[in-house]
Design a protein around this motif. Sequence first.
Motif, PDB file in Angstrom:
ATOM      1  N   CYS A  59       0.818  -1.227   0.000  1.00 24.68           N
ATOM      2  CA  CYS A  59       0.000   0.000   0.000  1.00 24.68           C
ATOM      3  C   CYS A  59       0.845   1.268   0.000  1.00 24.68           C
ATOM      4  N   GLY A  60       2.078   1.195   0.464  1.00 22.64           N
ATOM      5  CA  GLY A  60       2.967   2.356   0.448  1.00 22.64           C
ATOM      6  C   GLY A  60       2.710   3.365   1.554  1.00 22.64           C
ATOM      7  N   SER A  61       1.959   3.005   2.575  1.00 21.64           N
ATOM      8  CA  SER A  61       1.579   4.025   3.573  1.00 21.64           C
ATOM      9  C   SER A  61       2.588   4.198   4.693  1.00 21.64           C
ATOM     10  N   ASP A  62       3.537   3.273   4.894  1.00 24.78           N
ATOM     11  CA  ASP A  62       4.413   3.405   6.056  1.00 24.78           C
ATOM     12  C   ASP A  62       5.875   3.683   5.677  1.00 24.78           C
ATOM     13  N   ALA A  63       6.058   4.508   4.644  1.00 22.71           N
ATOM     14  CA  ALA A  63       7.422   4.963   4.353  1.00 22.71           C
ATOM     15  C   ALA A  63       7.842   5.956   5.426  1.00 22.71           C
ATOM     16  N   MET A  64       9.034   5.816   5.947  1.00 25.08           N
ATOM     17  CA  MET A  64       9.569   6.719   6.968  1.00 25.08           C
ATOM     18  C   MET A  64      11.092   6.622   6.948  1.00 25.08           C
ATOM     19  N   VAL A  65      11.739   7.475   7.703  1.00 20.73           N
ATOM     20  CA  VAL A  65      13.205   7.484   7.727  1.00 20.73           C
ATOM     21  C   VAL A  65      13.658   6.594   8.892  1.00 20.73           C
ATOM     22  N   ILE A  66      14.254   5.468   8.564  1.00 19.59           N
ATOM     23  CA  ILE A  66      14.709   4.518   9.586  1.00 19.59           C
ATOM     24  C   ILE A  66      16.232   4.449   9.517  1.00 19.59           C
ATOM     25  N   ASN A  67      16.867   4.726  10.625  1.00 17.38           N
ATOM     26  CA  ASN A  67      18.331   4.792  10.663  1.00 17.38           C
ATOM     27  C   ASN A  67      18.880   5.708   9.564  1.00 17.38           C
ATOM     28  N   GLY A  68      18.164   6.804   9.338  1.00 10.84           N
ATOM     29  CA  GLY A  68      18.656   7.828   8.413  1.00 10.84           C
ATOM     30  C   GLY A  68      18.318   7.614   6.957  1.00 10.84           C
ATOM     31  N   ARG A  69      17.620   6.504   6.632  1.00 12.75           N
ATOM     32  CA  ARG A  69      17.294   6.245   5.221  1.00 12.75           C
ATOM     33  C   ARG A  69      15.795   5.992   5.050  1.00 12.75           C
ATOM     34  N   ASN A  70      15.298   6.362   3.864  1.00 15.16           N
ATOM     35  CA  ASN A  70      13.877   6.123   3.580  1.00 15.16           C
ATOM     36  C   ASN A  70      13.625   4.627   3.398  1.00 15.16           C
ATOM     37  N   ARG A  71      12.662   4.124   4.171  1.00 15.60           N
ATOM     38  CA  ARG A  71      12.342   2.698   4.095  1.00 15.60           C
ATOM     39  C   ARG A  71      10.870   2.488   4.414  1.00 15.60           C
ATOM     40  N   LEU A  72      10.356   1.324   4.043  1.00 13.10           N
ATOM     41  CA  LEU A  72       9.025   0.924   4.506  1.00 13.10           C
ATOM     42  C   LEU A  72       9.200   0.207   5.842  1.00 13.10           C
ATOM     43  N   ALA A  73       8.485   0.645   6.864  1.00 10.75           N
ATOM     44  CA  ALA A  73       8.613   0.019   8.187  1.00 10.75           C
ATOM     45  C   ALA A  73       8.170  -1.441   8.160  1.00 10.75           C
ATOM     46  N   CYS A  74       7.272  -1.779   7.239  1.00  9.39           N
ATOM     47  CA  CYS A  74       6.765  -3.157   7.186  1.00  9.39           C
ATOM     48  C   CYS A  74       7.702  -4.102   6.434  1.00  9.39           C
ATOM     49  N   LYS A  75       8.749  -3.547   5.809  1.00  8.50           N
ATOM     50  CA  LYS A  75       9.676  -4.396   5.054  1.00  8.50           C
ATOM     51  C   LYS A  75      11.064  -4.472   5.694  1.00  8.50           C
ATOM     52  N   PHE A  76      11.343  -3.558   6.617  1.00  6.04           N
ATOM     53  CA  PHE A  76      12.713  -3.473   7.149  1.00  6.04           C
ATOM     54  C   PHE A  76      12.811  -4.302   8.427  1.00  6.04           C
ATOM     55  N   LEU A  77      13.693  -5.292   8.406  1.00  7.34           N
ATOM     56  CA  LEU A  77      13.796  -6.248   9.500  1.00  7.34           C
ATOM     57  C   LEU A  77      14.764  -5.774  10.579  1.00  7.34           C
ATOM     58  N   MET A  78      14.525  -6.245  11.787  1.00  6.24           N
ATOM     59  CA  MET A  78      15.405  -5.903  12.906  1.00  6.24           C
ATOM     60  C   MET A  78      16.845  -6.341  12.634  1.00  6.24           C
ATOM     61  N   LYS A  79      17.022  -7.515  12.056  1.00  8.98           N
ATOM     62  CA  LYS A  79      18.389  -7.982  11.827  1.00  8.98           C
ATOM     63  C   LYS A  79      19.120  -7.084  10.831  1.00  8.98           C
ATOM     64  N   GLU A  80      18.385  -6.470   9.900  1.00 11.75           N
ATOM     65  CA  GLU A  80      19.004  -5.511   8.981  1.00 11.75           C
ATOM     66  C   GLU A  80      19.322  -4.217   9.717  1.00 11.75           C
ATOM     67  N   ALA A  81      18.383  -3.762  10.548  1.00 10.15           N
ATOM     68  CA  ALA A  81      18.575  -2.509  11.286  1.00 10.15           C
ATOM     69  C   ALA A  81      19.767  -2.633  12.232  1.00 10.15           C
ATOM     70  N   LEU A  82      19.906  -3.804  12.854  1.00  6.78           N
ATOM     71  CA  LEU A  82      20.971  -3.995  13.840  1.00  6.78           C
ATOM     72  C   LEU A  82      22.361  -4.013  13.207  1.00  6.78           C
TER      73      LEU A  82
END
Length: 235
Positions: A59-82
């Motif tokens: 749907c594209g509704s949860d784009a936000m800046v995560i760790n300084g980069r634009n990402r979808l919160a529903c696609k970005f995994l904790m193991k990637e963030a860590l």
Amino acid sequence: MPLPFKLKRFNAETNAPPYWSDHTVEVEPTDRVLDALNYIKWNLDPSLAYRRSCAHGICGSDAMVINGRNRLACKFLMKEALQESAVITVEPLRGFPVLKDLIVDMEGFFAQYRAIKPYLVNRDPEPATERPQSVEQHARFEFTTQCILCAACTTACPTFWADKEYLGPAAMVQAHRFIFDSRDQGGAERLALLADSGGVFTCRSIFNCVEACPRGIDITRAIYQVRQKMLFDKK
Ligand code: FES
């Protein structure tokens, strides 16, 4: 494992200065950032505001800046963030007015989207069945049909930040999708709009949009093809 989060908070109604709220969430490596936001909202701070709907990158509704980069919160995994940081930071998209916390005002974005006529224009009599199209004809614009209008590309673009007249990468992608559709007859109108200031020649080929797109769309290629069409192929 317990994981610390820092969330950028703001409320346009009170207009108090923005601040960071700190939360610790128990997460699994395969959780998404959206899972953590849901946990915070449902268990720690119900006042947290953010958009989400499908939770599956559609749907594209949860784009936000995560760790300084634009990402979808529903696609970005904790193991990637860590792999990037021991503390996960989440902020609203840049370049749009913030309404509340992670929710931005996207009216301007959708006005730019509507400006390029994001629908099939065909003035021929309506056919009895479908309007046929070959596999090769469809392949010309298939990659730009992947856009989910999350605005990750447009809000990653320094040119857009500096020039609000610039239609931005998402509108270009949507224009490409119809300009190269063999069934469409509105290409000349779209190309005229895109030739103006704020159109395809305002792009500086910085490539932030390509990096930010969660759908892997080669946006700079789409913009280049629209330029080529404008300059060398008026058909
Ligand atoms: S919630 Fe729909 S794309 Fe993430």
